[in-house]
Design a protein around this motif. Structure first.
Motif, PDB file in Angstrom:
ATOM      1  N   THR A 255      14.097  80.723 122.966  1.00  0.00           N
ATOM      2  CA  THR A 255      12.968  79.949 122.571  1.00  0.00           C
ATOM      3  C   THR A 255      12.799  79.968 121.263  1.00  0.00           C
ATOM      4  OG1 THR A 255      11.813  81.255 124.537  1.00  0.00           O
ATOM      5  CG2 THR A 255      10.389  80.574 122.818  1.00  0.00           C
ATOM      6  N   GLU A 256      13.073  80.472 120.380  1.00  0.00           N
ATOM      7  CA  GLU A 256      13.124  80.419 118.882  1.00  0.00           C
ATOM      8  C   GLU A 256      13.927  78.996 118.592  1.00  0.00           C
ATOM      9  OE1 GLU A 256      12.724  84.706 116.762  1.00  0.00           O
ATOM     10  OE2 GLU A 256      14.583  84.241 117.626  1.00  0.00           O
ATOM     11  N   LEU A 257      15.413  78.957 119.211  1.00  0.00           N
ATOM     12  CA  LEU A 257      15.968  77.986 119.126  1.00  0.00           C
ATOM     13  C   LEU A 257      15.241  76.419 119.439  1.00  0.00           C
ATOM     14  CD1 LEU A 257      18.704  76.319 118.430  1.00  0.00           C
ATOM     15  CD2 LEU A 257      19.540  77.107 120.635  1.00  0.00           C
ATOM     16  N   GLN A 258      14.704  76.545 120.682  1.00  0.00           N
ATOM     17  CA  GLN A 258      13.917  75.508 121.178  1.00  0.00           C
ATOM     18  C   GLN A 258      12.670  75.138 120.243  1.00  0.00           C
ATOM     19  OE1 GLN A 258      12.830  75.406 125.261  1.00  0.00           O
ATOM     20  NE2 GLN A 258      11.270  74.048 124.955  1.00  0.00           N
ATOM     21  N   ARG A 259      11.991  76.033 119.847  1.00  0.00           N
ATOM     22  CA  ARG A 259      10.993  75.845 118.906  1.00  0.00           C
ATOM     23  C   ARG A 259      11.383  75.083 117.649  1.00  0.00           C
ATOM     24  NH1 ARG A 259       8.626  76.064 123.059  1.00  0.00           N
ATOM     25  NH2 ARG A 259       7.296  77.630 123.909  1.00  0.00           N
ATOM     26  N   THR A 260      12.355  75.541 117.237  1.00  0.00           N
ATOM     27  CA  THR A 260      12.984  75.007 115.913  1.00  0.00           C
ATOM     28  C   THR A 260      13.449  73.486 116.037  1.00  0.00           C
ATOM     29  OG1 THR A 260      13.667  77.259 115.141  1.00  0.00           O
ATOM     30  CG2 THR A 260      14.786  75.264 114.148  1.00  0.00           C
ATOM     31  N   GLN A 272      13.587  74.006 130.769  1.00  0.00           N
ATOM     32  CA  GLN A 272      14.804  74.277 131.675  1.00  0.00           C
ATOM     33  C   GLN A 272      15.910  73.175 131.146  1.00  0.00           C
ATOM     34  OE1 GLN A 272      15.265  76.928 133.267  1.00  0.00           O
ATOM     35  NE2 GLN A 272      13.219  77.808 132.915  1.00  0.00           N
ATOM     36  N   ASN A 273      15.609  72.104 130.941  1.00  0.00           N
ATOM     37  CA  ASN A 273      16.348  71.046 130.510  1.00  0.00           C
ATOM     38  C   ASN A 273      16.991  71.498 129.284  1.00  0.00           C
ATOM     39  OD1 ASN A 273      15.679  69.655 132.782  1.00  0.00           O
ATOM     40  ND2 ASN A 273      14.523  68.069 131.874  1.00  0.00           N
ATOM     41  N   PHE A 274      16.262  71.924 128.217  1.00  0.00           N
ATOM     42  CA  PHE A 274      16.845  72.296 126.975  1.00  0.00           C
ATOM     43  C   PHE A 274      17.734  73.280 127.255  1.00  0.00           C
ATOM     44  CE2 PHE A 274      16.669  75.164 123.299  1.00  0.00           C
ATOM     45  CZ  PHE A 274      17.037  74.056 122.125  1.00  0.00           C
ATOM     46  N   LEU A 277      20.957  71.982 128.648  1.00  0.00           N
ATOM     47  CA  LEU A 277      21.664  71.459 127.326  1.00  0.00           C
ATOM     48  C   LEU A 277      22.456  72.304 126.516  1.00  0.00           C
ATOM     49  CD1 LEU A 277      22.197  68.502 126.200  1.00  0.00           C
ATOM     50  CD2 LEU A 277      20.213  69.025 124.861  1.00  0.00           C
ATOM     51  N   VAL A 278      21.729  73.446 126.098  1.00  0.00           N
ATOM     52  CA  VAL A 278      22.270  74.355 125.421  1.00  0.00           C
ATOM     53  C   VAL A 278      23.428  75.015 126.036  1.00  0.00           C
ATOM     54  CG1 VAL A 278      22.061  76.688 124.204  1.00  0.00           C
ATOM     55  CG2 VAL A 278      20.245  74.893 124.013  1.00  0.00           C
ATOM     56  N   GLU A 279      23.437  75.506 127.202  1.00  0.00           N
ATOM     57  CA  GLU A 279      24.342  76.086 128.001  1.00  0.00           C
ATOM     58  C   GLU A 279      25.673  75.176 128.178  1.00  0.00           C
ATOM     59  OE1 GLU A 279      25.555  77.984 132.456  1.00  0.00           O
ATOM     60  OE2 GLU A 279      23.259  77.435 131.959  1.00  0.00           O
ATOM     61  N   ALA A 280      25.283  73.733 128.407  1.00  0.00           N
ATOM     62  CA  ALA A 280      26.497  72.786 128.572  1.00  0.00           C
ATOM     63  C   ALA A 280      27.315  72.568 127.281  1.00  0.00           C
ATOM     64  CB  ALA A 280      25.868  71.597 129.102  1.00  0.00           C
ATOM     65  N   GLY A 281      26.480  72.629 126.042  1.00  0.00           N
ATOM     66  CA  GLY A 281      27.194  72.304 124.676  1.00  0.00           C
ATOM     67  C   GLY A 281      27.950  73.396 124.164  1.00  0.00           C
ATOM     68  N   THR A 282      27.729  74.676 124.974  1.00  0.00           N
ATOM     69  CA  THR A 282      28.571  76.188 124.196  1.00  0.00           C
ATOM     70  C   THR A 282      28.252  76.094 122.863  1.00  0.00           C
ATOM     71  OG1 THR A 282      30.475  74.772 123.931  1.00  0.00           O
ATOM     72  CG2 THR A 282      30.244  75.756 126.194  1.00  0.00           C
ATOM     73  N   LEU A 283      27.091  75.867 122.343  1.00  0.00           N
ATOM     74  CA  LEU A 283      26.844  76.247 121.150  1.00  0.00           C
ATOM     75  C   LEU A 283      26.519  77.610 120.686  1.00  0.00           C
ATOM     76  CD1 LEU A 283      24.515  73.132 120.284  1.00  0.00           C
ATOM     77  CD2 LEU A 283      27.029  73.467 119.513  1.00  0.00           C
ATOM     78  N   VAL A 284      26.069  78.454 121.683  1.00  0.00           N
ATOM     79  CA  VAL A 284      25.469  79.862 121.280  1.00  0.00           C
ATOM     80  C   VAL A 284      26.395  80.605 122.411  1.00  0.00           C
ATOM     81  CG1 VAL A 284      23.403  78.793 120.502  1.00  0.00           C
ATOM     82  CG2 VAL A 284      23.699  79.491 123.010  1.00  0.00           C
ATOM     83  N   ARG A 318      21.727  66.881 121.804  1.00  0.00           N
ATOM     84  CA  ARG A 318      21.319  65.642 122.333  1.00  0.00           C
ATOM     85  C   ARG A 318      20.135  65.349 122.881  1.00  0.00           C
ATOM     86  NH1 ARG A 318      24.898  61.627 120.547  1.00  0.00           N
ATOM     87  NH2 ARG A 318      26.742  62.299 119.729  1.00  0.00           N
ATOM     88  N   VAL A 319      19.005  65.954 122.353  1.00  0.00           N
ATOM     89  CA  VAL A 319      17.771  66.309 123.076  1.00  0.00           C
ATOM     90  C   VAL A 319      17.035  65.133 123.754  1.00  0.00           C
ATOM     91  CG1 VAL A 319      17.503  68.673 121.968  1.00  0.00           C
ATOM     92  CG2 VAL A 319      16.530  66.659 121.070  1.00  0.00           C
ATOM     93  N   THR A 320      16.269  65.063 124.682  1.00  0.00           N
ATOM     94  CA  THR A 320      15.288  64.096 125.125  1.00  0.00           C
ATOM     95  C   THR A 320      14.039  64.543 125.370  1.00  0.00           C
ATOM     96  OG1 THR A 320      17.259  62.968 125.996  1.00  0.00           O
ATOM     97  CG2 THR A 320      14.811  62.343 126.950  1.00  0.00           C
ATOM     98  N   GLY A 321      12.974  64.297 124.471  1.00  0.00           N
ATOM     99  CA  GLY A 321      11.670  64.682 124.452  1.00  0.00           C
ATOM    100  C   GLY A 321      10.732  64.265 125.784  1.00  0.00           C
ATOM    101  N   ARG A 322       9.809  64.643 125.899  1.00  0.00           N
ATOM    102  CA  ARG A 322       8.824  63.973 127.076  1.00  0.00           C
ATOM    103  C   ARG A 322       7.689  63.248 126.212  1.00  0.00           C
ATOM    104  NH1 ARG A 322       7.055  68.544 131.246  1.00  0.00           N
ATOM    105  NH2 ARG A 322       6.508  69.945 129.135  1.00  0.00           N
TER     106      ARG A 322
END
Length: 323
Positions: A255-260, A272-274, A277-284, A318-322
């Motif tokens: 949540t902190e990552l998403q808010r940032t 959920q999309n975010f 995306l984080v899971e697919a990117g294996t950044l964390v 590579r985020v996509t906003g609403r």
């Protein structure tokens, strides 16, 4: 035949220093010899400073008490009059702008007068996290529409006419909002004479207006242009470099990552999309520890997985906003 004397030129160093505080993006401001808000800046000393970046770090620490971590060069700002005062006949100052990222918690002590200010205070039309900002429809588009209807200035040669730039940059008439066009939007407002800096610089479009709309807080010299460049660079860089982790603590919740990411991009992201995306990117990677500081159910803590830097060339979000 006598030679025309060369005008002196000085090199300045200006820093746009970004931090996240309470889900809000903030910029570090420093006091000057006037009442306007400005970024930390100072002259480059070729004797004392071996490189521009060394000089920048020295000036920032002197003016704000802050030791910089991540720093990257933005652009050289050299417009005539950008650093002049009325009646000034001193050297022309060209400034090399920098983007720096820091954590407020790591740098609690700053010099007197230095403070972190919300960057949406200077660009209120850039914050779309809740909804399309009211200031766009209420104050910006009516003025830009009238200005665009006047036609092109005779000395202006642009690939896109005024009406098309208004449409593309502010997302009207079917055009989508591009969060990276921060500088384009500010430059358009400046060209139309709608920001205080244009009046201060003596631009005819601004001087011809009886009054200017309240479009954010103006800054010293061309510091708001430099800040717009920094925001645009950071928003773009989120997508191909893991710079967001420079703004987060070593351990954080998703949540902190998403808010940032939302704070920087000015966009609302689907939860959920975010996370997919984080899971697919294996950044964390999970730390195996949970946090109860959110006040609700314990949340898993994660850390940046540094191995991703060696695994692929562009590890970003590579985020996509609403909209």
């Amino acid at each position: 035949m006598s030679e025309t004397p060369l005008k002196p030129i000085e090199i300045g160093l200006t820093a746009a220093i970004v931090a996240i505080d309470g889900n809000e993006p903030k910029i570090l401001t420093a006091p000057g010899d006037d009442t306007l808000t400005g970024l930390p800046f100072g002259p480059f000393d070729a004797v004392a400073h071996r490189t521009f970046e060394i000089g920048l770090r020295a000036w920032v620490e002197e003016q704000t008490g802050l030791r910089l971590g991540y720093v990257e060069q933005l652009y050289t700002f050299g417009d005539r009059g950008r650093h002049a005062r009325k009646g000034d006949t001193e050297a022309h100052v060209a400034s090399i702008g920098y983007l720096a990222l820091t954590r407020i918690v790591d740098n609690a002590a700053q010099a007197k007068g230095a403070s972190f200010e919300p960057w949406y205070r200077f660009f209120p039309w850039e914050d779309w996290r809740t909804a399309r900002p009211d200031i766009i429809e209420r104050a910006i588009l009516p003025e830009l529409t009238r200005w665009a209807a006047e036609g092109e200035a005779p000395e202006t040669a642009r690939a896109l006419p005024r009406k098309e730039r208004v449409r593309f940059y502010f997302g009207t008439e079917g055009a989508s909002w591009d969060e990276e066009r921060v500088l384009d939007r500010y430059e358009l407002l400046y060209e139309a004479g709608l920001v205080e800096e244009a009046r201060r610089d003596g631009r005819p479009a601004a001087l011809a207006r009886a009054a200017l709309p309240m479009l954010g807080t103006s800054m010293r010299f061309d510091h708001r242009r430099i800040l717009a460049t920094a925001i645009a660079r950071l928003r773009a860089k989120l997508k191909y470099r893991p710079v967001v982790f420079e703004l987060l603590p070593a351990e954080f919740t998703l949540t902190e990552l998403q808010r940032t990411v939302e704070a920087i991009s000015g966009r609302h992201l689907h939860k959920q999309n975010f996370r997919r995306l984080v899971e697919a990117g294996t950044l964390v990677e999970p730390t195996g520890v949970t946090s109860t500081q959110t006040g609700g159910r314990p949340a898993a803590l994660f850390r940046f997985r540094r191995e991703v830097l060696q695994e692929r060339p562009a590890p970003g979000l590579r985020v996509t906003g609403r909209r």
